[in-house]
Design a protein around this motif. Sequence first.
Motif, PDB file in Angstrom:
ATOM      1  N   ASN A  68       0.825  -1.208   0.000  1.00 45.78           N
ATOM      2  CA  ASN A  68       0.000   0.000   0.000  1.00 45.78           C
ATOM      3  C   ASN A  68       0.859   1.258   0.000  1.00 45.78           C
ATOM      4  OD1 ASN A  68      -2.394  -1.415  -0.053  1.00 45.78           O
ATOM      5  ND2 ASN A  68      -2.732  -1.315   2.153  1.00 45.78           N
ATOM      6  N   ASN A  69       1.800   1.320   0.913  1.00 43.50           N
ATOM      7  CA  ASN A  69       2.637   2.514   1.022  1.00 43.50           C
ATOM      8  C   ASN A  69       3.667   2.624  -0.100  1.00 43.50           C
ATOM      9  OD1 ASN A  69       1.792   4.022   3.442  1.00 43.50           O
ATOM     10  ND2 ASN A  69       2.218   2.092   4.480  1.00 43.50           N
ATOM     11  N   ASP A  88      -3.172   3.419  -3.114  1.00 47.43           N
ATOM     12  CA  ASP A  88      -3.492   2.886  -1.790  1.00 47.43           C
ATOM     13  C   ASP A  88      -2.576   3.454  -0.708  1.00 47.43           C
ATOM     14  OD1 ASP A  88      -5.666   1.318  -2.414  1.00 47.43           O
ATOM     15  OD2 ASP A  88      -4.489  -0.463  -2.823  1.00 47.43           O
ATOM     16  N   GLU A  90      -0.947   5.018   2.379  1.00 51.84           N
ATOM     17  CA  GLU A  90      -1.473   5.165   3.731  1.00 51.84           C
ATOM     18  C   GLU A  90      -0.680   6.231   4.488  1.00 51.84           C
ATOM     19  OE1 GLU A  90      -1.180   1.036   4.997  1.00 51.84           O
ATOM     20  OE2 GLU A  90      -3.298   0.741   4.507  1.00 51.84           O
ATOM     21  N   HIS A 114      -6.576   4.585  -0.641  1.00 50.76           N
ATOM     22  CA  HIS A 114      -6.980   3.304  -0.064  1.00 50.76           C
ATOM     23  C   HIS A 114      -8.475   3.192   0.165  1.00 50.76           C
ATOM     24  CE1 HIS A 114      -5.826  -0.132   2.918  1.00 50.76           C
ATOM     25  NE2 HIS A 114      -6.315  -0.589   1.777  1.00 50.76           N
ATOM     26  N   SER A 117     -10.141   4.298   3.445  1.00 50.79           N
ATOM     27  CA  SER A 117      -9.805   3.651   4.718  1.00 50.79           C
ATOM     28  C   SER A 117      -9.296   4.668   5.735  1.00 50.79           C
ATOM     29  CB  SER A 117      -8.734   2.581   4.493  1.00 50.79           C
ATOM     30  OG  SER A 117      -8.228   2.104   5.720  1.00 50.79           O
ATOM     31  N   THR A 119      -6.826   4.302   7.431  1.00 51.40           N
ATOM     32  CA  THR A 119      -5.371   4.249   7.410  1.00 51.40           C
ATOM     33  C   THR A 119      -4.762   5.331   6.519  1.00 51.40           C
ATOM     34  OG1 THR A 119      -5.361   2.657   5.582  1.00 51.40           O
ATOM     35  CG2 THR A 119      -5.394   1.765   7.822  1.00 51.40           C
ATOM     36  N   SER A 120      -5.589   6.025   5.764  1.00 48.60           N
ATOM     37  CA  SER A 120      -5.134   7.079   4.854  1.00 48.60           C
ATOM     38  C   SER A 120      -5.868   8.381   5.164  1.00 48.60           C
ATOM     39  CB  SER A 120      -5.402   6.657   3.400  1.00 48.60           C
ATOM     40  OG  SER A 120      -4.835   5.399   3.113  1.00 48.60           O
ATOM     41  N   THR A 151     -12.303   8.924   7.903  1.00 48.29           N
ATOM     42  CA  THR A 151     -11.846   9.542   6.657  1.00 48.29           C
ATOM     43  C   THR A 151     -12.830  10.591   6.170  1.00 48.29           C
ATOM     44  OG1 THR A 151     -10.638   7.561   6.012  1.00 48.29           O
ATOM     45  CG2 THR A 151     -11.241   9.080   4.250  1.00 48.29           C
TER      46      THR A 151
END
Length: 272
Positions: A68-69, A88, A90, A114, A117, A119-120, A151
């Motif tokens: 993802n990163n 994606d 993050e 992402h 999500s 996470t982002s 988010t």
Amino acid sequence: GLVQVMQTLDVGQIWTSGAIHTTYLFETFLDTIAEQGIPYFEATTGMSIPVGDMQLEVVYVNPAADLNNGSLVLRLDFGAVSFLFTGDAEAEAEQSMVQSAADRLPATVLKVGHHGSYTSSTPAFLAIVQPGIAVYSAGFGNTYGHPHQETITNLLNSGATIYGTDIHGTVIIVSDGQTYQVISERTIPPIVAVQTPVVPTLGVVASPDCTCIPSDNTLPTMTATFRYDPFGPDRDCGDFATQAEAQAFYEASGHRHGLDGDGDGIACESLP
């Protein structure tokens, strides 16, 4: 899904981060590229990828990071209108971009990282991007719960107007380099924070199927953010402090909540 794309469409080039994986799907991805003879390239930070008369700028890529990163983050400038595509990416990648490429982050339109999500889309990242429009891609009723409420809240706090494929279907943005139009497959209002009225700007033609915003027009100052999920369970008027708050929430939910008892389009008329 890239294997199906290559098997369905005429693909002229493949650009990747250079990251590898041990899955059968990744092996099939490489085999399909070889079988079809598609030119393959690996991107590096700072390079430009030509697309017709335009250039995609590689803002960030890190093949050593997790998948993802390690996403390619691409920027497109078209006159006064700019786009940031974050894949994606993050929080880890966002922090790296804030530190190393802050001047390349401000954008008119943000493809939300992402699938929305939590996470982002960190507040520090969004504070620099300051998107006018944010678009996330998420399947309707997906098992991940995307987009996450954290988010949506962060995006609203950044001043963005939000579109999502689970709600609006296909989202198309058309621009002449000075203004842009957001055209969604479904004519459902975007997710917005409580705002002051927008004064129409000359030269931008309104359409019932699109939100048309001059690229140089700053969105109205946000006066509040939703304390509730517009797509969650029904609410009653007692959940809101003012009629304006209830109305904004009602419109953001696409009139899905039972806040308009007499059906005149005005929610919670009993509130101040």
